[in-house]
Design a protein around this motif. Structure first.
Motif, PDB file in Angstrom:
ATOM      1  N   VAL A 354       0.855  -1.177   0.000  1.00  0.00           N
ATOM      2  CA  VAL A 354       0.000   0.000   0.000  1.00  0.00           C
ATOM      3  C   VAL A 354       0.894   1.231   0.000  1.00  0.00           C
ATOM      4  N   VAL A 355       0.443   2.279  -0.676  1.00  0.00           N
ATOM      5  CA  VAL A 355       1.244   3.479  -0.860  1.00  0.00           C
ATOM      6  C   VAL A 355       1.176   4.338   0.403  1.00  0.00           C
ATOM      7  N   ILE A 356       2.341   4.753   0.882  1.00  0.00           N
ATOM      8  CA  ILE A 356       2.398   5.639   2.036  1.00  0.00           C
ATOM      9  C   ILE A 356       3.001   6.997   1.692  1.00  0.00           C
ATOM     10  N   GLU A 357       3.674   7.113   0.551  1.00  0.00           N
ATOM     11  CA  GLU A 357       4.213   8.389   0.072  1.00  0.00           C
ATOM     12  C   GLU A 357       3.981   8.479  -1.423  1.00  0.00           C
ATOM     13  N   GLY A 358       3.600   9.651  -1.899  1.00  0.00           N
ATOM     14  CA  GLY A 358       3.372   9.857  -3.314  1.00  0.00           C
ATOM     15  C   GLY A 358       1.932   9.707  -3.741  1.00  0.00           C
ATOM     16  N   VAL A 359       0.996   9.751  -2.806  1.00  0.00           N
ATOM     17  CA  VAL A 359      -0.416   9.534  -3.131  1.00  0.00           C
ATOM     18  C   VAL A 359      -1.017  10.702  -3.898  1.00  0.00           C
ATOM     19  N   GLN A 360      -0.359  11.903  -3.873  1.00  0.00           N
ATOM     20  CA  GLN A 360      -0.956  13.073  -4.511  1.00  0.00           C
ATOM     21  C   GLN A 360      -1.089  12.904  -6.018  1.00  0.00           C
ATOM     22  N   SER A 361      -0.241  12.102  -6.630  1.00  0.00           N
ATOM     23  CA  SER A 361      -0.239  11.978  -8.091  1.00  0.00           C
ATOM     24  C   SER A 361      -0.902  10.701  -8.584  1.00  0.00           C
ATOM     25  N   LEU A 362      -1.595   9.983  -7.697  1.00  0.00           N
ATOM     26  CA  LEU A 362      -2.162   8.702  -8.098  1.00  0.00           C
ATOM     27  C   LEU A 362      -3.604   8.835  -8.561  1.00  0.00           C
ATOM     28  N   ARG A 363      -3.932   8.002  -9.574  1.00  0.00           N
ATOM     29  CA  ARG A 363      -5.297   7.850 -10.065  1.00  0.00           C
ATOM     30  C   ARG A 363      -5.536   6.362 -10.306  1.00  0.00           C
ATOM     31  N   PRO A 364      -6.758   5.897 -10.287  1.00  0.00           N
ATOM     32  CA  PRO A 364      -7.002   4.471 -10.550  1.00  0.00           C
ATOM     33  C   PRO A 364      -6.413   4.038 -11.890  1.00  0.00           C
ATOM     34  N   GLY A 365      -5.622   2.996 -11.876  1.00  0.00           N
ATOM     35  CA  GLY A 365      -5.007   2.465 -13.077  1.00  0.00           C
ATOM     36  C   GLY A 365      -3.725   3.133 -13.468  1.00  0.00           C
ATOM     37  N   ALA A 366      -3.246   4.115 -12.688  1.00  0.00           N
ATOM     38  CA  ALA A 366      -2.017   4.815 -13.032  1.00  0.00           C
ATOM     39  C   ALA A 366      -0.814   3.902 -12.874  1.00  0.00           C
ATOM     40  N   ASP A 367       0.165   4.032 -13.785  1.00  0.00           N
ATOM     41  CA  ASP A 367       1.418   3.301 -13.663  1.00  0.00           C
ATOM     42  C   ASP A 367       2.201   3.859 -12.487  1.00  0.00           C
ATOM     43  N   VAL A 368       2.795   2.977 -11.699  1.00  0.00           N
ATOM     44  CA  VAL A 368       3.568   3.399 -10.535  1.00  0.00           C
ATOM     45  C   VAL A 368       4.929   2.749 -10.550  1.00  0.00           C
ATOM     46  N   GLU A 369       5.885   3.472  -9.992  1.00  0.00           N
ATOM     47  CA  GLU A 369       7.245   2.967  -9.794  1.00  0.00           C
ATOM     48  C   GLU A 369       7.518   2.984  -8.301  1.00  0.00           C
ATOM     49  N   VAL A 370       7.761   1.806  -7.734  1.00  0.00           N
ATOM     50  CA  VAL A 370       7.978   1.693  -6.293  1.00  0.00           C
ATOM     51  C   VAL A 370       9.414   2.064  -5.981  1.00  0.00           C
TER      52      VAL A 370
END
Length: 388
Positions: A354-370
């Motif tokens: 689960v994301v704890i930092e960087g949530v401001q730029s997230l949208r459902p289905g967005a590509d993420v880099e951990v």
């Protein structure tokens, strides 16, 4: 007509500014979600387009860089709290059996006494005289019985006379026992070892029969009487751990166990009487003190997440979980907050990131880099290289 044109022009300018804000400001999405406007404006369906600096967002390019923490397994701690009254492990009220004048009072109030220690002695001269008389009568009866036994061997004494002598001997023995008992009642001794209470007596005072002299308490341990709801009956047993805090010493936390459970639920309060036991090693506790008792029970196993992962919108709380390299929003229901975790009901499994930092730029289905590392180091990575 001019006013209408101005209104239309203002609306166009506002719409254009709103479009630009939504498109190029990553933090606009969470704000719109909290305001309940995301679904109305259709922004939730928008996908991140990337941007410079490597930060994902609605107006940027590349995957959103985030720090994650794994979901663990927790349990909701059910607890029962109650106020109870303390009492000594053992307590005995001292009373005189007979009336008389105190001729000896060797103990002082508030002192520790051993079992069998002398508490007081009443005048007993009459009882001593009665005992001596009974012993003399016993000696005479014994001599008569022995003499008749010797005469019986010679055949000069009848059997009836022998039975009378034996009966007189037995009666004399009982008289001695009665005199010893009467003399013993003039003395009061400690029935248990413990602390003697305050004595409101002095040597020379005259006390009536059944007068209350004081109380001896064994407070090596304290018993706490309290009540629990009937719904907890099936969850407690003798030996169940508990913690207790004396209301008069709030910084003192005592660990104890349930020592006894009543067998009847009170119909008026729908509660059950329970007795706990705590040690009194430093002798800081006293009978009659009030205690706050707490019982804890392990409840249902549920997902536990980092508190930083919990986000809020107008629909309630949720978290972002990374699955197959994409962000997925999962609604959660908070069941319990702990110091380092939050126990929730959600479609999560232990090990889910689960994301704890960087949530401001997230949208459902967005590509993420951990980004690997702790939240502190991860935030530095999210911010990118320092700019001079």
């Amino acid at each position: 007509m001019a006013i209408l044109k101005q209104i239309i022009l203002s609306a166009v300018v506002i719409a254009a500014a709103l479009f630009l804000w939504i498109t190029f400001v990553p933090s606009s999405g969470p704000w719109l979600e909290r305001a309940g406007l995301a679904d109305l404006l259709g922004v939730e369906a928008a996908q991140p387009q990337g941007g410079e600096g490597g930060r994902g967002g609605w107006g940027g390019g590349g995957a959103a860089r985030v720090v994650v923490a794994e979901v663990t397994e927790g349990a909701v701690d059910d607890r029962i709290e109650a106020i109870g009254d303390g009492q000594a492990l053992r307590a005995v009220t001292l009373r005189t059996e007979v009336s008389g004048q105190i001729v000896e009072l060797p103990v002082a109030g508030g002192t520790y006494v051993e079992e069998g220690a002398l508490i007081l002695r009443l005048d007993s001269e009459a009882e001593r005289i009665a005992l001596e008389r009974a012993r003399l009568m016993l000696d005479e009866a014994r001599d008569d019985a022995e003499r008749l036994e010797q005469l019986a061997d010679a055949g000069t004494v009848s059997g009836v006379r022998q039975r009378e002598a034996r009966l007189a001997l037995r009666t004399a023995e009982l008289e001695v026992q009665q005199a010893e008992y009467d003399l013993g009642r003039r003395t009061l001794r400690a029935p248990i070892a413990g602390w003697n209470g305050v004595l409101d007596l002095e040597q020379g005072d005259r006390v009536p029969a059944q007068a209350e002299i004081g109380t001896i308490t064994d407070r090596s341990a304290i018993l706490i009487d309290f009540r629990v709801p009937e719904s907890a009956v099936s969850r407690i047993d003798v030996g169940t751990p508990l913690t207790a805090r004396p209301l008069g010493i709030p910084d003192l936390v005592l660990d104890g166990r349930i020592a006894a459970i009543d067998n009847v639920v009170d119909r008026s309060s729908r509660t059950l009487r329970v007795q706990g036991r705590v040690a009194n090693e430093n002798d800081r506790l006293r009978a009659g003190m009030a205690f706050k008792v707490q019982l804890r029970f392990s409840g249902q196993a549920l997902p536990a997440i980092d508190p930083l992962a919990v986000q809020w919108s107008s629909q309630g709380s949720y978290v972002w979980v990374v699955r197959d390299g994409k962000a997925q929003r999962v609604d959660v229901t908070i069941r319990q907050r702990n110091a380092d975790s939050v126990v929730v009901e959600a479609a999560l499994e232990p090990g889910d990131p689960v994301v704890i930092e960087g949530v401001q730029s997230l949208r459902p289905g967005a590509d993420v880099e951990v980004v690997e590392g702790s939240a502190a180091t991860g935030q530095a990575a999210l911010d990118g290289p320092a700019r001079l």
